[in-house]
Write a protein that holds these residues in place. Structure first.
Motif, mmCIF file in Angstrom:
data_model
loop_
_atom_site.group_PDB
_atom_site.id
_atom_site.type_symbol
_atom_site.label_atom_id
_atom_site.label_comp_id
_atom_site.label_asym_id
_atom_site.label_seq_id
_atom_site.Cartn_x
_atom_site.Cartn_y
_atom_site.Cartn_z
ATOM 1 N N LYS A 101 -1.307 13.490 -12.911
ATOM 2 C CA LYS A 101 -0.040 12.970 -13.478
ATOM 3 C C LYS A 101 -0.484 12.098 -14.784
ATOM 4 O O LYS A 101 -1.673 11.705 -14.831
ATOM 5 N N GLY A 102 0.568 12.409 -15.803
ATOM 6 C CA GLY A 102 0.065 11.945 -17.149
ATOM 7 C C GLY A 102 -1.295 12.586 -17.718
ATOM 8 O O GLY A 102 -1.594 13.577 -17.384
ATOM 9 N N GLN A 103 -1.844 11.836 -18.598
ATOM 10 C CA GLN A 103 -2.971 12.324 -19.182
ATOM 11 C C GLN A 103 -4.312 12.386 -18.293
ATOM 12 O O GLN A 103 -5.231 13.242 -18.425
ATOM 13 N N ALA A 104 -4.470 11.202 -17.444
ATOM 14 C CA ALA A 104 -5.847 11.121 -16.852
ATOM 15 C C ALA A 104 -5.703 10.310 -15.445
ATOM 16 O O ALA A 104 -6.667 10.015 -14.733
ATOM 17 N N GLN A 105 -4.327 10.505 -14.693
ATOM 18 C CA GLN A 105 -4.448 10.052 -13.491
ATOM 19 C C GLN A 105 -4.316 11.091 -12.288
ATOM 20 O O GLN A 105 -3.972 12.063 -12.498
ATOM 21 N N VAL A 106 -4.841 10.777 -11.162
ATOM 22 C CA VAL A 106 -4.876 11.766 -10.101
ATOM 23 C C VAL A 106 -4.398 10.667 -8.971
ATOM 24 O O VAL A 106 -4.912 9.761 -8.571
ATOM 25 N N TYR A 107 -3.534 11.537 -8.129
ATOM 26 C CA TYR A 107 -2.905 10.969 -7.060
ATOM 27 C C TYR A 107 -2.816 11.448 -5.745
ATOM 28 O O TYR A 107 -2.978 12.835 -5.991
ATOM 29 N N LEU A 108 -3.056 10.902 -4.535
ATOM 30 C CA LEU A 108 -2.960 11.868 -3.453
ATOM 31 C C LEU A 108 -1.724 11.376 -2.650
ATOM 32 O O LEU A 108 -1.343 10.105 -2.466
ATOM 33 N N TYR A 109 -1.143 12.176 -1.871
ATOM 34 C CA TYR A 109 0.305 12.067 -1.301
ATOM 35 C C TYR A 109 0.167 12.614 0.166
ATOM 36 O O TYR A 109 0.062 13.968 0.229
ATOM 37 N N ASN A 110 0.143 11.680 1.143
ATOM 38 C CA ASN A 110 0.349 12.118 2.759
ATOM 39 C C ASN A 110 1.608 12.430 3.119
ATOM 40 O O ASN A 110 2.340 11.666 3.080
#
Length: 114
Positions: A101-110
């Motif tokens: 997400k965005g320029q440099a964010q990494v998210y995990l979604y369970n």
């Protein structure tokens, strides 16, 4: 060729470090520190942070969890981390979505909580 590049990089590092002993420049200190950090990598720290993020996602179903590395993210590093996390999660057989997400964010979604 790669060994030759490493040799030149090491020589340049030593020359800049010696020069900075006279200049005492905070900017050069920062660059030298980045080089030292990169040179001393392979500690497994990022892998541990991957595992922590996966565990946190498993403990928080139906919520997004941000992966934060010990080095600053940019779009290229975020893509790298997203791909590595996806590979690990696939091999583990978990139902966790990894997104940049965005320029440099990494998210995990369970998704388990749905």
């Amino acid at each position: 060729m790669n060994n030759y590049k490493n040799q030149i990089a090491d020589e340049l590092y030593k020359a800049v470090k010696e020069l900075n002993e006279c200049l005492n420049s905070p900017k050069l200190d920062a660059v030298l520190q980045k080089y030292e950090d990169q040179k001393n990598r392979q500690t497994g720290r990022t892998t541990i942070l991957y595992m922590k993020a996966i565990v946190k996602a498993l403990e928080n179903p139906d919520k997004s969890v941000e992966f934060i590395d010990h080095y600053e993210h940019n779009w290229d590093r975020a893509k790298y981390h997203r791909e590595n996390l996806e590979t690990i999660i696939k091999k583990l057989g978990y139902n966790i979505i990894v997104q940049s997400k965005g320029q440099a964010q990494v998210y995990l979604y369970n998704e388990f909580g749905k």
